[in-house]
Design a protein around this motif. Sequence first.
Motif, short mmCIF file in Angstrom:
data_model
loop_
_atom_site.label_atom_id
_atom_site.label_comp_id
_atom_site.label_asym_id
_atom_site.label_seq_id
_atom_site.Cartn_x
_atom_site.Cartn_y
_atom_site.Cartn_z
N LEU A 1 48.49 86.38 -57.07
CA LEU A 1 49.53 85.92 -56.49
C LEU A 1 50.80 85.62 -57.48
N TRP B 1 53.46 88.31 -57.32
CA TRP B 1 54.05 88.28 -55.89
C TRP B 1 54.97 87.24 -55.97
N LYS C 1 54.42 94.05 -60.63
CA LYS C 1 54.86 93.13 -59.76
C LYS C 1 54.07 93.54 -58.36
N THR C 2 53.70 94.78 -57.94
CA THR C 2 53.33 95.05 -56.72
C THR C 2 51.96 95.56 -56.67
N PHE D 1 49.44 93.18 -55.31
CA PHE D 1 49.54 92.96 -53.97
C PHE D 1 48.94 94.15 -53.00
N LEU E 1 45.34 93.41 -53.01
CA LEU E 1 45.07 91.95 -52.33
C LEU E 1 45.12 92.73 -50.88
N ARG F 1 55.15 99.34 -49.00
CA ARG F 1 55.56 99.29 -50.34
C ARG F 1 56.42 100.56 -50.87
N CYS G 1 48.03 90.20 -64.74
CA CYS G 1 48.89 89.43 -63.96
C CYS G 1 49.57 88.46 -64.67
N LEU H 1 49.29 87.07 -45.67
CA LEU H 1 49.91 88.42 -46.27
C LEU H 1 49.10 89.41 -45.52
N THR H 2 47.58 89.28 -45.53
CA THR H 2 46.90 90.39 -45.00
C THR H 2 46.83 90.47 -43.56
N LYS I 1 55.19 92.69 -46.65
CA LYS I 1 55.73 91.93 -48.08
C LYS I 1 54.57 90.94 -48.44
#
Lengths: 367, 310
Positions: A164, A167, A216-217, A220, A223, A270, B50, B304-305, B310
């Motif tokens: 995260l 994000w 960055k993505t 995401f 996830l 995306r 990350c 989010l999910t 976004k």
Amino acid sequence: MSTSTDAESTSGEASRSGPVTSGRPAPTKGGKGGRKNALSDGQASFAAVLLSPTMVVILAVVGVPILLSIRESFFRKNDGVDPTTGLVQQGEQFVGLGNYSAIFSNNATVSAMWGPMDRFWNAFWNTSTITLVCIVLETVLGVAMALIMSKAFRGRGIVRAGILVPWAIPTIVSALMWKLIFDEAGIANKILGQQILWLADNTSSFWAIIIADVWKTAPFIGLLTLAGLQTIPDEVYEAARVDGANAWQQFTRITLPMIKPSLVVAVLFRTLDTMRMFDLPYGMIGPGKYFVETLSVFAYDEANQTRFGPAAAYSIVLFIYIMLIAFLFVKFLGADVVGDEEVRAARDAKKRRRKQLKATTSGESAT
Amino acid sequence: MSTDVTSLDSGQGGTSAAEVQQLQRGGTSGKQVLGRIAAYVGMALIVLYCILPFYWMVVSSLRLPTMGRSTQLVPSPVSVENYQAVFAPGNNFGRALLNSVIVSLVTTLLTLFLGILGAYALARLRFALKGIVLAIVIGCSMFPQITLLIPLLKMFTGTYEWLPINWMNTYQALIFPSLSFALPLCVWNLTAFFRQLPVELEYAAMVDGCGPMQAFFRIILPLAAPGVFTTAIITFIAVWNEFMIALTFGQDKSMNTAPVAISKFTGATGFDTPYGTIMAAGVIVTVPLIIAVLIFQRRIVAGLTAGGVK
């Protein structure tokens, strides 16, 4: 374009939600035909009351500006001298589709990655290529991350927290962060042992943008994919193993098809988000750098030079382009955008109904 | 909400762990161990992927201002001078932070108020135009903001005769355009949350004599509080991170938001990019978000999910 997408999704959603709502049990008013939703007394008017503030705001902040933007795109600022009066012209003049047709006039104004061409087409191909490369890399990396996370029994919380971080970082801050990393004397060059000018206007800056965006993505997408992976029951894999499927077969025959619905939606969002990319090239490389100029940056730059008409036309083209891609996703990849939750609700409602039917009348559980 | 997710998570982890153990008895345990090690190595790689760039930002912010481009892995000496430089009077960064808080907070509260009502209707009520409304909401969240920006710029500068206003460098000029992406995001997330609540709750309330409105305010709203809270965080972060609108309508230095202020940092000489200061400001802007994300990570992931946007 937008209407056709709407119509598509609307009809899809209507047909999907049909059996759900009609099939809902009506415990409170079972006598009245039995098919009516228990919450249906005055629903439409109540819904109108609840939704009207939201719709009014959306109309004001999105609807009106879109219409004005379309109108703007038919005008152009006067420049030069009026031939009859000899005065410098003021204001704007109506040029019809002139701003759009100018796109196709083939004047080679800039020269970057794609050779000499019109600045619009340069930005168009930049946008398309950056989107394509980013989405492919992000999807592959994201799915790989999700697979790794799903294999781990412990420490998932730490990974989720780590994921995260990219994000949560504002895109403009991440742009400046990567600017430092890709500095001529920065850490990226030191690790590579080379002197690449990442931030100049060249092919390297194009890749720098892609690396920054993927960083960055991709987590995401990972996830969202993980959420899809967790819905696959382990029994399916066990059955496949019993049948002698190897790891790759399990991945392509079970995992991919089963995460496809959630993955396609994630990739669609995306894609559309990458197509309107602005912060990253603007903050990292700067405006007016043709190797990384996206349509958003180009239109913004034009508007900044008070050439509002062409800028509006370019932004409308981008809008149509985005709508077209969204339409293709819905049409050919079956992206379940609008009805996604509805489908889940349908499944839940069916389950509930089955449970209730079983509880009340044991014989009728035919569905 | 969070407890639900927790139990679900550990529940799933538990079953699969047990089943794998069951399988291990029959299969080759060496291969299993190897797979497990590979998974942990992979997880370490993900975390490094990350965190490392962010680590670089933090490290660079802790150097001496004169060592902005240094590539030492650990700053020596460690210095907080960059953080002091961020708040130098010329940068106006304190004001920028305040602007960001005001814009994000007001936008979030506005969207929550509107979004809760709208999302309940979309999640629960039956009406003819629901599909179209959902399509509009999701369409707006995919919208290229640049398309809105040009007419809004003309509107707010009072170019149109029918709208004689000058909103440039005002809070409303930052807040109203932000609604264009914050409101769809909020409505979409909340709709997903409301759908997760069992409809039987309302049935029960109605059996007890509540109307739809009473059922909403007395039963659903209190139960949806965790979802509302999560949506608030996600919306707040989206508005806080917004750049293009803030760059356009808050050009005046006193009306810059924090992201815009950072992008405009210039060194004392004007030639050299003050990387140390920029990184320090970036850390200041990001760390509150990261702390919030770490505390509420389970809820945010669920949000989010569920929302998928976004």
